[in-house]
Enzyme design. Structure first.
Site, PDB file in Angstrom:
ATOM      1  N   PHE A 476       0.820  -1.223   0.000  1.00  0.00           N
ATOM      2  CA  PHE A 476       0.000   0.000   0.000  1.00  0.00           C
ATOM      3  C   PHE A 476       0.849   1.266   0.000  1.00  0.00           C
ATOM      4  O   PHE A 476       0.506   2.238   0.670  1.00  0.00           O
ATOM      5  CB  PHE A 476      -0.970   0.018   1.192  1.00  0.00           C
ATOM      6  CG  PHE A 476      -1.600  -1.298   1.528  1.00  0.00           C
ATOM      7  CD1 PHE A 476      -2.157  -2.096   0.539  1.00  0.00           C
ATOM      8  CD2 PHE A 476      -1.657  -1.759   2.833  1.00  0.00           C
ATOM      9  CE1 PHE A 476      -2.759  -3.317   0.839  1.00  0.00           C
ATOM     10  CE2 PHE A 476      -2.246  -2.985   3.145  1.00  0.00           C
ATOM     11  CZ  PHE A 476      -2.791  -3.758   2.143  1.00  0.00           C
ATOM     12  N   HIS A 477       1.919   1.302  -0.794  1.00  0.00           N
ATOM     13  CA  HIS A 477       2.805   2.471  -0.808  1.00  0.00           C
ATOM     14  C   HIS A 477       2.975   3.063  -2.206  1.00  0.00           C
ATOM     15  O   HIS A 477       4.099   3.283  -2.656  1.00  0.00           O
ATOM     16  CB  HIS A 477       4.183   2.094  -0.254  1.00  0.00           C
ATOM     17  CG  HIS A 477       4.177   1.663   1.168  1.00  0.00           C
ATOM     18  ND1 HIS A 477       5.219   0.933   1.730  1.00  0.00           N
ATOM     19  CD2 HIS A 477       3.274   1.860   2.158  1.00  0.00           C
ATOM     20  CE1 HIS A 477       4.943   0.698   2.999  1.00  0.00           C
ATOM     21  NE2 HIS A 477       3.771   1.244   3.283  1.00  0.00           N
ATOM     22  N   PRO A 478       1.904   3.355  -2.939  1.00  0.00           N
ATOM     23  CA  PRO A 478       2.089   3.942  -4.271  1.00  0.00           C
ATOM     24  C   PRO A 478       2.583   5.380  -4.177  1.00  0.00           C
ATOM     25  O   PRO A 478       2.033   6.190  -3.426  1.00  0.00           O
ATOM     26  CB  PRO A 478       0.677   3.884  -4.874  1.00  0.00           C
ATOM     27  CG  PRO A 478      -0.241   3.918  -3.692  1.00  0.00           C
ATOM     28  CD  PRO A 478       0.478   3.179  -2.604  1.00  0.00           C
TER      29      PRO A 478
END
Length: 543
Positions: A476-478
């Protein structure tokens, strides 16, 4: 415009998105009573218990009340799988549903930004900004501060299996450290978490809710922003839909996009800022040809290795009984401690996937539980999960419009494991994990590899890379889809002051501006970017 309702008056600043960055921006920009600030949030208020009990991420992720419910396109590197791509849909944004892990990254990450020609973004430049809003349980020091709005606490639960993993990591050669946030995060430590006395501390709770009584600040929720309104090359307002009604807000100062690496980019494209051919394909008039909008997507793929164990307690069997769940609830209600205070991962470790790496390039997230995927039940057998991710991937993906409808979810293509280097690091990461688990501290629990399984041999590089594609999922680190760069960089979207290059009155201030991803969890770096962005807006206004 005549068909839309006009919000009365003009605003000095319109902030789009009340997420991790937007909440801080609202706070800092409205601190000057002379500024009239409008914040538009597509989600709602955080008036649901699972936004506040830390373990609530299990219920918030995958729930349309709190999650945008994005999905990636099928990924070749993941053997054709499509992933759920959670993003927070509430004030506080993803900080309301995330892992609560406080992580700045490595000093070298920011020094690299400075070396790209982005002055003012080196480690020595950004450290004071991290400290400006910090309230850290370790107290004031060269690395930390107290008195700020962003709470950082020590975890309030421990597990023998987690302690044993840390001991095994030390036996493998990963040193014990106390703090990941001094500039060099190589080592193992308990994750510091964004909580206060066992409750989640989101950016809304820290920065936004305490100042909602300011007369010069207006927060509107349930607003789907459809486009930026331009007067020639100047952002003059925004058009949005609220409760089925089309509305317009005018801006005499600056429009600030803080909707994240997906939302900010989608809005730029809908507004005619981006690659001309893509815009033309959707019938969107081009305001500014900007080929970098939506490109340079980076995300950290974590590989979830699961081990069955014997002779040690894990959350699987505790949660699996009615008495176990009741005891967890009582422990939380009476003491604000125990499993309900858990972040998704309790122990972290940073090391090198091979000895030739210049600095730590892989991160472990260790959990005293196992499940097939978030939203599904825990396994019935005792087990732990050790997820490992490449914190500086070389693969690059993109965000694109699916249609010109603002309500249509965009195309998300991270391109995981697209490079030889990323596949090699993934294979090495599995090997390193196995070597840690083989140490005496964990062998006493007779660990058996459930995923990917012992049939995948360490000497079979191709099988390891394929296994990585089978067990890998987003952490979840775009970031990076509206990257910061010099005006000589044709793929740069914003300059070092976060102004959209080629337009007036428009900035992007969120994780999308990162030119390269930071080495670890990205939420607190995003809040730091907002702190710096707000300071630059205020500086430019005074000139």
């Amino acid at each position: 415009m005549a068909e839309s309702q006009l919000i009365e008056g003009e605003f000095d600043y319109i902030v789009i998105g009340a997420g991790s960055a937007g909440c801080l921006l609202a706070n800092r920009l409205s601190a000057n009573a002379g500024n009239r600030v409008l914040v538009l949030e597509a989600g709602g208020y955080d008036n649901w218990i699972w936004f506040h009990i830390p373990v609530g991420y299990l219920f918030a992720i995958g729930n349309p009340r709190s999650d945008w419910m994005f999905k990636t396109e099928p990924e070749e590197g993941l053997n054709g799988r499509s992933l759920n791509y959670p993003r927070g849909k509430v004030i506080g944004g993803s900080s309301a549903i995330n892992a609560m892990i406080y992580m700045r990254g490595q000093a070298a990450d920011y020094d690299h930004w400075r070396q790209l020609g982005l002055s003012g973004w080196g480690w020595d430049d950004v450290l004071p900004l991290f400290k400006k809003h910090e309230h850290h349980f370790m107290g004031a020091s060269d690395s930390h501060a107290v008195g700020g709005e962003w709470r950082v606490d020590y975890p309030r639960v421990r597990w023998d299996i987690i302690d044993s993993f840390r001991e095994a990591a030390a036996q493998y050669g990963i040193k014990r450290i106390d703090d990941f946030n001094t500039g060099d995060n190589e080592g193992s430590a308990a994750f510091h978490v964004n909580q206060k006395r066992g409750r989640r501390w989101s950016s809304a709770r820290g920065f936004l809710k305490p100042i909602l009584n300011r007369q010069n600040l207006r927060l509107e929720t349930g607003c789907l922003v459809e486009s930026i309104v331009f007067d020639s090359k100047r952002a003059a307002g925004v058009r949005f839909r609220q409760n089925g009604v089309s509305r317009i807000a005018r801006c005499r100062g600056e429009v600030v996009l803080a909707a994240g690496s997906i939302g900010s980019v989608q809005l730029l494209l809908l507004s005619g800022v981006g690659p001309g051919a893509q815009l033309a394909a959707h019938g969107i008039p081009v305001v500014l040809e900007k080929p970098g909008v939506g490109e340079n997507l980076q995300d950290q793929l974590h590989l979830r290795l699961i081990y069955k164990v014997n002779g040690v307690r894990t959350l699987n069997e505790v949660y699996g009984t009615l008495w176990g769940r009741a005891r967890m609830g009582l422990e939380y209600a009476l003491l604000r401690r125990g499993p309900l205070t858990m972040a998704p991962s309790q122990l972290g470790a940073f090391t090198r996937s091979d000895p030739h790496q210049e600095r730590a390039n892989i991160q472990f997230h260790v959990q005293p539980l196992s499940l097939d995927k978030f939203g599904e039940p825990l396994h019935s057998f005792p087990a732990f999960t050790t997820s490992v991710c490449n914190v500086r991937p070389t693969s690059r993906g993109y965000i694109r419009l699916r249609s010109a409808d603002p309500a249509d979810k965009p195309v998300i293509k991270p391109n995981y494991l697209a490079t030889d280097e990323d596949r090699r690091v993934a294979a090495d990461s599995i090997r390193v994990t196995r070597r840690i688990v083989a140490q005496p501290a964990l062998q006493r629990f007779h660990p058996h590899e459930y995923l990917p399984g012992p049939q995948i041999r360490d000497d079979d590089e191709a099988a390891l890379a394929k296994a990585a594609g089978d067990i890998g999922t987003t952490i979840f680190h775009p970031v990076g889809t509206a990257k910061m760069g010099r005006d000589t960089d044709t793929m740069a979207v914003v300059d070092q002051r976060l102004r959209v290059i080629g337009l007036d009155g428009l900035r992007v201030i969120d994780a999308s501006v990162m030119p390269t991803i930071t080495s670890g969890n990205t939420n607190s770096p995003t809040i730091m970017i907002a702190e710096k962005g707000a300071a630059m807006i205020n500086e430019d206004r005074r000139r």
